[in-house]
Design a protein around this motif. Structure first.
Motif, short mmCIF file in Angstrom:
data_model
loop_
_atom_site.label_atom_id
_atom_site.label_comp_id
_atom_site.label_asym_id
_atom_site.label_seq_id
_atom_site.Cartn_x
_atom_site.Cartn_y
_atom_site.Cartn_z
N ASP A 69 -8.17 -1.62 -0.14
CA ASP A 69 -7.28 -1.40 -1.28
C ASP A 69 -7.68 -2.27 -2.47
N THR A 128 -10.51 3.17 2.85
CA THR A 128 -9.05 3.14 3.02
C THR A 128 -8.60 4.23 3.97
N CYS A 131 -2.61 2.09 -3.00
CA CYS A 131 -3.06 0.74 -2.66
C CYS A 131 -1.90 -0.26 -2.68
N ASN A 186 0.42 0.74 0.62
CA ASN A 186 -0.08 0.43 1.96
C ASN A 186 0.40 -0.92 2.49
#
Length: 279
Positions: free
Chosen positions: A28, A70, A247, A250
Motif C-alpha cells: 500500500d 496488494t 490503501c 486495508n
C-alpha cells in the motif's frame, strides 16, 4: 508507515499472519508513493499523462507492480486465514512463518515481473496502434492481460476462502450445540468473519471495479485523445483516487481493527502531545 513500524517493532506480533499484514502495508505504501509520483507529473506536465511519454513508463510500471502486490497479498491473507481455521480440525498442515515469507517473496516476484513487462519492451512508444488512451504509452492488450486474470483472482479466491471459513465455523457451532456446549465464541467469530468479508468485498469492488471498467472502455474505444478530453481523464483520476483509498482502508480492516495491535499503537499515540486520548 505507522502499521509497518509497529509490526516490525513488536516482537510478539511476528506471526505468519503479521508478516502478511506488514507486507500488505509495504504494498500500500508503494501504491501511494507511485500514485503521488504520477500526480506530480500531472501537475508539472499534464500533456505527458494524457498523450503518453517515455517518462510515464517507470511510474506506471511501479504503480502496476504495487497494485498487483496488494492484490496478491489480500489473496494470501484470505488463504492463510482459511488454513488457520481449517488447521484446528486437520493437523496435517500448519501455516508457519516460513510459509508466509515464501508467499511474500512469490507475490513480489510475480508482481515485479508482470509490472515491469512494459519496461522490457511491451509498450506502444513507437507505434500508435493498440495504444491505450487512458494509460499511454501502455498497450491495450497488456492492460487486458494484467486486468482480467487479476480481477478474477482478487474476487473469486477471497470469496471461496471466507465462505469456507464461515461454513467451518457454523459447522463447529452446530456440533457444539448438539453436544450441549456453549456456542457464544463461535457465533461471535462467525459474525466477525462475515462482517470482515463483506467489508473486503465492498472495498475491493469500490476500489478496482472502476479501473477495470476503464480498461474495458480503453479496449473498445476508437476515439482520439482530443475527443475524450477532459471527461475520460477525470474518470481516470477518480479511479486512481479510489485505489489510493483502498490503501487507506486495508490497514483499518486488516491491521488496525485487532485489539492487540490497537494496544500496541497506544504508546505511539502518546508520543505526540497534540493527540487526544485514544478511542
Amino acid at each position: 508507515c505507522t502499521v509497518i513500524f509497529t509490526r516490525m517493532a513488536t516482537k510478539d506480533l511476528h506471526k505468519p499472519i503479521s508478516i502478511l499484514f506488514c507486507n500488505l502495508a509495504f504494498s500500500d505504501l508503494f501504491t501511494s508513493f507511485s500514485g503521488f509520483w504520477i500526480s506530480m507529473l500531472f501537475i508539472t506536465n499534464p500533456d505527458i499523462t494524457i498523450f503518453g511519454s517515455k517518462d510515464m513508463l517507470a511510474p506506471y510500471a511501479l504503480y502496476t507492480m504495487s497494485i498487483l502486490s496488494t492484490i496478491y497479498n489480500l489473496v494470501s491473507i484470505g488463504i492463510e486465514r482459511y488454513l488457520a481455521v481449517a488447521e484446528s480440525m486437520r493437523t496435517r498442515f500448519r501455516v508457519a512463518r516460513n510459509h508466509s515469507i515464501a508467499a511474500v517473496l512469490i507475490n513480489w516476484v510475480l508482481a515485479l515481473f508482470l509490472g515491469c513487462l512494459p519496461l522490457m519492451g511491451w509498450n506502444c512508444l513507437r507505434t500508435e496502434k493498440n495504444l491505450s488512451i487512458l494509460y499511454s504509452p501502455f498497450c491495450v492488450d497488456y492492460l487486458i492481460f494484467i486486468a482480467i486474470p487479476n480481477v478474477v483472482v482478487a474476487f473469486i479466491i477471497p470469496l471461496f476462502t471466507y465462505l469456507r471459513i464461515i461454513i467451518i465455523l457454523r459447522k463447529r457451532k452446530l456440533r457444539m450445540k448438539a453436544c450441549g456446549q456453549a456456542t457464544g465464541t463461535y457465533k461471535s467469530a462467525e459474525i466477525q468473519v462475515a462482517r470482515t468479508s463483506i467489508f473486503i468485498w465492498l472495498l475491493a469492488l469500490i476500489s478496482y471495479a472502476p479501473f477495470f471498467a476503464g480498461v474495458i472502455f480503453d479496449a473498445t474505444n476508437h476515439q482520439c485523445h482530443a475527443d475524450l478530453y477532459p471527461g475520460v481523464y477525470i474518470f481516470r483520476n477518480c479511479t486512481a483516487m479510489l485505489i489510493t483509498m483502498n490503501c487507506l482502508g486495508n490497514p483499518i480492516i486488516y491491521t488496525l481493527k485487532p485489539k492487540a495491535l490497537g494496544a500496541k499503537l497506544n504508546p505511539l499515540k502518546c508520543l505526540s502531545a497534540s493527540v487526544s486520548e485514544p478511542a
